[in-house]
Design a protein around this motif. Sequence first.
Motif, short mmCIF file in Angstrom:
data_model
loop_
_atom_site.label_atom_id
_atom_site.label_comp_id
_atom_site.label_asym_id
_atom_site.label_seq_id
_atom_site.Cartn_x
_atom_site.Cartn_y
_atom_site.Cartn_z
N ASN A 143 173.44 114.00 -16.12
CA ASN A 143 173.54 113.63 -17.58
C ASN A 143 172.86 112.26 -17.72
N LEU A 144 173.20 111.26 -16.81
CA LEU A 144 172.35 110.03 -17.12
C LEU A 144 171.09 109.90 -16.71
N ARG A 145 170.78 110.98 -15.50
CA ARG A 145 169.44 110.96 -15.08
C ARG A 145 168.86 109.57 -14.69
N ASN A 165 183.91 111.77 -15.82
CA ASN A 165 182.99 112.90 -15.47
C ASN A 165 182.17 113.16 -16.81
N PHE A 166 181.02 113.61 -16.60
CA PHE A 166 180.15 114.39 -17.51
C PHE A 166 179.98 115.66 -17.15
N LEU A 167 180.20 116.88 -17.98
CA LEU A 167 180.31 118.03 -17.55
C LEU A 167 178.84 118.52 -17.22
N ASN A 168 178.86 119.04 -15.80
CA ASN A 168 177.71 119.53 -15.13
C ASN A 168 178.10 121.19 -15.36
N ALA A 169 177.65 121.63 -16.42
CA ALA A 169 177.69 123.16 -16.84
C ALA A 169 177.30 124.11 -15.84
N ALA A 224 177.31 125.05 -22.35
CA ALA A 224 177.37 123.69 -23.06
C ALA A 224 176.43 123.02 -22.64
N GLY A 225 175.54 122.17 -23.38
CA GLY A 225 174.51 121.35 -23.39
C GLY A 225 175.02 120.12 -22.47
N ARG A 226 174.04 119.42 -21.95
CA ARG A 226 174.19 118.02 -21.32
C ARG A 226 174.59 116.90 -22.28
N THR A 227 175.36 116.00 -21.72
CA THR A 227 175.64 114.75 -22.79
C THR A 227 174.43 113.98 -22.64
N PRO A 228 173.64 113.47 -23.70
CA PRO A 228 172.63 112.69 -23.65
C PRO A 228 172.80 111.28 -22.80
N ALA A 229 171.92 110.77 -22.01
CA ALA A 229 172.23 109.64 -21.11
C ALA A 229 172.60 108.39 -22.02
N MET A 230 172.07 108.27 -23.46
CA MET A 230 172.51 107.17 -24.16
C MET A 230 173.94 107.41 -24.65
#
Length: 332
Positions: free
Chosen positions: A285-287, A239-243, A252-258
């Motif tokens: 996060n991945l968009r 999972n990548f945090l969806n704040a 908390a900021g989003r995790t950059p896609a890369m």
Amino acid sequence: MITIAANKDWLSLAQKALNGECLTLEDGLAVLEADNDEVLPLLQAVYRVRQHFYGKKVKLNMIINAKSGLCPEDCGYCSQSIVSTAPVKKYTLLDKDTLLAGAREAMARKAGTYCIVAAGKGPTDKELDQVVEAVKEIADTMPLKICACLGILKDDQAKRLAEAGVHRYNHNLNTSKANYPSITTTHTYDQRVETVEKVKTYGMSPCSGVIIGMGETNQEIVEMAFALRELDADSIPINFLNAIPGTPLENAGRTPAMKALKVLALFRLICPSKEIRVAGGREVNLRTLQPLSLYAANSVFVGDYLTTQGQEALADYQMIEDLGFEIEMCAL
């Protein structure tokens, strides 16, 4: 302080994984700290591992939020926790007919695994009775694998779920042991590990994963992957945090896609034969890079998550088709 040597020979790391060797901490950090220009060569190498174990198959999973917004735990990422002010729906455990309707919807969405998730520290005996009754009927009438995620279990509860027909039990580690107290104080990291070990004892397949983006260091991300390898989790949701506004981690900021792609590559290399699922927060996060995630991961959730929306199922089907991959149908 660990010094990271330049490591652009990603094929050698892929071969190491295929040989059954565990990456070192330095290897893992090299993956996470690689230049963004290295992401495509990294994914090309990692895809060799994914293809070896899973070919071009993609597993689909669907969640039903079986009990919402009534959780006494203080998990900082969760909109359903006692410390959250997020405006989420609040309801007690869904009845059997609603859980059965969810299973039918999972089949309509081409999911092979149906995930019954209930907020809370652990189920009451009454709640367990309701889940067991529904699981038995699903197991008897539908070609679905059933995953339950009900929190910390007692031994007799784990035994009853396994006997009812639960194939898999999910209990995420979420973050590193060192970072855990900053995320949750109402239960411990060790209690989560004990629950995963317990479900294995009763014959259920262990599912355990992480949430990236909660203040953990790169070294802690590698340690999380090592911990899941040690636990021998069969399925690993990343999972990548969806704040969510109203939660302690709302800023908390989003995790950059890369970075997210590097994380998925890391978990594939450290847990090469396991189901790696790109899970909650992938859309946020991945968009536009979501399709690239499937060169490392072999599994996704289709439809909505617990309290946040996922993308339309048709978009997932199209993504899988456009990659030249195919949906893996359930085979019990």
